[in-house]
Design a protein around this motif. Structure first.
Motif, PDB file in Angstrom:
ATOM      1  N   ARG A   2      10.360 -25.292  14.111  1.00 54.68           N
ATOM      2  CA  ARG A   2       9.494 -24.604  13.149  1.00 54.68           C
ATOM      3  C   ARG A   2       9.237 -23.180  13.620  1.00 54.68           C
ATOM      4  NH1 ARG A   2       3.306 -26.140  11.391  1.00 54.68           N
ATOM      5  NH2 ARG A   2       2.703 -23.999  11.752  1.00 54.68           N
ATOM      6  N   ILE A   3       9.335 -22.220  12.695  1.00 51.97           N
ATOM      7  CA  ILE A   3       8.972 -20.841  13.033  1.00 51.97           C
ATOM      8  C   ILE A   3       8.012 -20.287  11.972  1.00 51.97           C
ATOM      9  CG2 ILE A   3      11.060 -20.254  14.364  1.00 51.97           C
ATOM     10  CD1 ILE A   3      12.125 -18.860  11.945  1.00 51.97           C
ATOM     11  N   SER A   4       7.246 -19.282  12.374  1.00 50.41           N
ATOM     12  CA  SER A   4       6.306 -18.630  11.462  1.00 50.41           C
ATOM     13  C   SER A   4       6.646 -17.152  11.374  1.00 50.41           C
ATOM     14  CB  SER A   4       4.878 -18.774  11.977  1.00 50.41           C
ATOM     15  OG  SER A   4       4.514 -20.131  11.982  1.00 50.41           O
ATOM     16  N   VAL A   5       6.592 -16.627  10.164  1.00 52.17           N
ATOM     17  CA  VAL A   5       6.960 -15.227   9.941  1.00 52.17           C
ATOM     18  C   VAL A   5       5.850 -14.556   9.130  1.00 52.17           C
ATOM     19  CG1 VAL A   5       8.737 -13.669   9.044  1.00 52.17           C
ATOM     20  CG2 VAL A   5       9.392 -15.932   9.831  1.00 52.17           C
ATOM     21  N   LYS A   6       5.522 -13.335   9.521  1.00 55.12           N
ATOM     22  CA  LYS A   6       4.515 -12.571   8.777  1.00 55.12           C
ATOM     23  C   LYS A   6       5.137 -11.943   7.536  1.00 55.12           C
ATOM     24  CE  LYS A   6       0.932 -10.630  11.676  1.00 55.12           C
ATOM     25  NZ  LYS A   6       0.500  -9.468  12.408  1.00 55.12           N
ATOM     26  N   ALA A   7       4.370 -11.927   6.437  1.00 57.25           N
ATOM     27  CA  ALA A   7       4.840 -11.318   5.192  1.00 57.25           C
ATOM     28  C   ALA A   7       3.805 -10.283   4.751  1.00 57.25           C
ATOM     29  CB  ALA A   7       5.001 -12.407   4.128  1.00 57.25           C
ATOM     30  N   PRO A   8       3.942  -9.031   5.207  1.00 57.53           N
ATOM     31  CA  PRO A   8       2.905  -8.032   4.916  1.00 57.53           C
ATOM     32  C   PRO A   8       2.962  -7.492   3.481  1.00 57.53           C
ATOM     33  CG  PRO A   8       4.566  -7.133   6.439  1.00 57.53           C
ATOM     34  CD  PRO A   8       5.012  -8.509   6.063  1.00 57.53           C
ATOM     35  N   ALA A   9       1.795  -7.099   2.988  1.00 52.61           N
ATOM     36  CA  ALA A   9       1.713  -6.446   1.676  1.00 52.61           C
ATOM     37  C   ALA A   9       2.252  -5.019   1.785  1.00 52.61           C
ATOM     38  CB  ALA A   9       0.255  -6.407   1.219  1.00 52.61           C
ATOM     39  N   LYS A  10       2.669  -4.467   0.654  1.00 55.91           N
ATOM     40  CA  LYS A  10       3.081  -3.048   0.623  1.00 55.91           C
ATOM     41  C   LYS A  10       2.149  -2.286  -0.307  1.00 55.91           C
ATOM     42  CE  LYS A  10       4.699  -2.842  -3.715  1.00 55.91           C
ATOM     43  NZ  LYS A  10       4.319  -2.245  -4.862  1.00 55.91           N
ATOM     44  N   ILE A  11       2.049  -0.973  -0.027  1.00 53.66           N
ATOM     45  CA  ILE A  11       1.410  -0.078  -1.002  1.00 53.66           C
ATOM     46  C   ILE A  11       2.403   1.027  -1.336  1.00 53.66           C
ATOM     47  CG2 ILE A  11      -1.010  -0.524  -0.437  1.00 53.66           C
ATOM     48  CD1 ILE A  11      -0.981   2.026   1.310  1.00 53.66           C
ATOM     49  N   ASN A  12       2.282   1.560  -2.545  1.00 54.01           N
ATOM     50  CA  ASN A  12       3.097   2.711  -2.954  1.00 54.01           C
ATOM     51  C   ASN A  12       2.292   3.970  -2.715  1.00 54.01           C
ATOM     52  OD1 ASN A  12       3.764   0.306  -4.911  1.00 54.01           O
ATOM     53  ND2 ASN A  12       5.557   1.636  -4.909  1.00 54.01           N
ATOM     54  N   LEU A  13       2.814   4.849  -1.846  1.00 51.81           N
ATOM     55  CA  LEU A  13       2.161   6.147  -1.642  1.00 51.81           C
ATOM     56  C   LEU A  13       2.563   7.104  -2.763  1.00 51.81           C
ATOM     57  CD1 LEU A  13       2.642   6.458   2.230  1.00 51.81           C
ATOM     58  CD2 LEU A  13       0.596   5.738   0.994  1.00 51.81           C
ATOM     59  N   THR A  14       3.786   6.941  -3.267  1.00 46.04           N
ATOM     60  CA  THR A  14       4.191   7.610  -4.512  1.00 46.04           C
ATOM     61  C   THR A  14       4.991   6.602  -5.328  1.00 46.04           C
ATOM     62  OG1 THR A  14       6.328   8.417  -3.688  1.00 46.04           O
ATOM     63  CG2 THR A  14       4.440   9.903  -3.426  1.00 46.04           C
ATOM     64  N   LEU A  15       4.958   6.781  -6.644  1.00 42.49           N
ATOM     65  CA  LEU A  15       5.825   5.995  -7.532  1.00 42.49           C
ATOM     66  C   LEU A  15       6.177   6.891  -8.711  1.00 42.49           C
ATOM     67  CD1 LEU A  15       5.216   2.311  -8.767  1.00 42.49           C
ATOM     68  CD2 LEU A  15       6.570   4.014  -9.998  1.00 42.49           C
ATOM     69  N   ASP A  16       7.443   7.309  -8.766  1.00 41.23           N
ATOM     70  CA  ASP A  16       7.909   8.148  -9.868  1.00 41.23           C
ATOM     71  C   ASP A  16       8.967   7.386 -10.654  1.00 41.23           C
ATOM     72  OD1 ASP A  16       8.018  10.322 -11.491  1.00 41.23           O
ATOM     73  OD2 ASP A  16       9.059  11.638 -10.073  1.00 41.23           O
TER      74      ASP A  16
END
Ligand code: CDM
Ligand code: ATP
Length: 292
Positions: A2-16
């Motif tokens: 068994r392994i565990s992996v982190k799944a981080p959130a993202k934010i958009n600093l720009t979106l065009d």
């Protein structure tokens, strides 16, 4: 095993958005970065070849509609893997929030299965599989900070931005990404973000310039559908945020600040208004961290 992996959130600093494409998607140019608000995906090897999934949030689908489940099915088929996996998602990232929670779970599953199934694939190969699941998945496979083009799958890695705090607030509404893109009139966009300035701000770790260059052309569409999002933006600005922007298609809004004292002021002001408020840091590392 068994392994565990982190799944981080993202934010958009720009979106065009540059154009609408014949395939129904939009040609985008966006700067994205991962933050340390994260789900955790536990992967347990199954010798019987089956793929199964449980999630701590009961309303998240546990079948092929789940991006993590889809990632396992695609990888198994493409590389003709005999083993299976049981996936458990510990959900911390709000759902349908503009924070790529489902995409990040899929990316973490791809990274974890690469190890669990001994596939020896590169991140580029995992990102190519991820692109079949959703536009944000390739970015989530690498993490860190990047410029994303095409429909989001063409990734150029960037430096770690200037250190700062990120305060995220999500009003109690879910937003459909397809609806927001569907309501965007590309010819009428008059608030294109300063992507070049954002790239310079990141390479020079210039925090004030980064705040100045924040911009998202989807913001006006979501603001017109959900006035609460504007109220959260205004509250953050009035509480002393250095920069404020909606992430992705929303409805989550984030504030950037450098001084820790301001974090508490903004957090407390928001908590009186919405339940889902999170304090995070931007992640520097490019590759998602394995927990065990
Ligand atoms: C809003 C963002 O999250 C910003 O990072 C992304 O652009 C969207 O990424 P995503 O949720 O992974 O998107 P997908 O699952 O690939 O697509 C959902 C829907 O959004 C629209 N869509 C998405 C990406 C894109 N470049 N153009 C689009 O028009 C399409 O209608 C598509 O059917
Ligand atoms: N692992 C998952 N976690 C959360 N939602 C998932 C997952 N897999 C599929 N979904 C479905 O995907 C939809 C969007 O959820 P998600 O949290 O990924 O949105 P989002 O953060 O707005 O994504 P993006 O920022 O990439 O547009 C939800 O309605 C949910 O039913």
């Amino acid at each position: 095993m068994r392994i565990s992996v982190k799944a981080p959130a993202k934010i958009n600093l720009t979106l065009d958005v540059l154009a609408k494409r014949p395939d129904g998607y939009h040609e985008v140019e966006m700067v994205m970065t991962t933050v340390d608000l994260a789900d955790r995906v536990d992967l347990t090897l199954r010798g019987d070849g089956e793929i199964t999934l449980d999630c701590s949030a009961s309303f998240v689908p546990d079948d092929i509609r789940n991006h993590a489940y889809k990632a396992a099915v695609l990888l198994k088929e493409r590389y003709q893997v005999r083993e299976g996996v049981h996936l458990y998602i510990d959900k911390q990232i709000p759902v349908a929030a503009g924070l790529a929670g489902g995409s990040s779970d899929a990316a973490a599953t791809l990274r974890g299965l690469n190890q669990l199934w001994n596939l020896g694939l590169s991140l580029d190969e995992l990102a190519a599989v991820g692109a079949q699941i959703g536009s944000d998945v390739p970015f989530c496979v690498y993490g860190g900070t990047a410029l994303a083009k095409g429909r989001g799958e063409q990734i150029t890695h960037l430096n770690t931005p200037a250190p700062c705090w990120v305060i995220l607030a999500k009003p109690p509404i879910g937003v459909s990404t397809a609806d927001v893109y569907g309501n965007l009139r590309v010819q009428e966009i008059d608030n294109h973000p300063l992507t070049g300035q954002m790239l310079r701000a990141i390479s020079e770790q210039d925090f004030p310039m980064m705040c100045q260059a924040l911009g998202n052309v989807l913001e006006n569409v979501t603001l017109s559908l959900h006035p609460q999002v504007r109220q959260i933006k205004e509250l953050m600005m009035a509480s002393g945020a250095d920069g404020v922007l909606m992430s992705g298609s929303g409805p989550t809004v984030f504030a950037l600040v450098q001084k820790e004292a301001k974090v508490h002021r903004i957090y407390n002001a928001l908590r009186g208004f919405v339940k889902d408020v999170f304090v995070a840091r931007m992640l520097g590392a490019q590759e998602g961290e394995m927990l065990a």
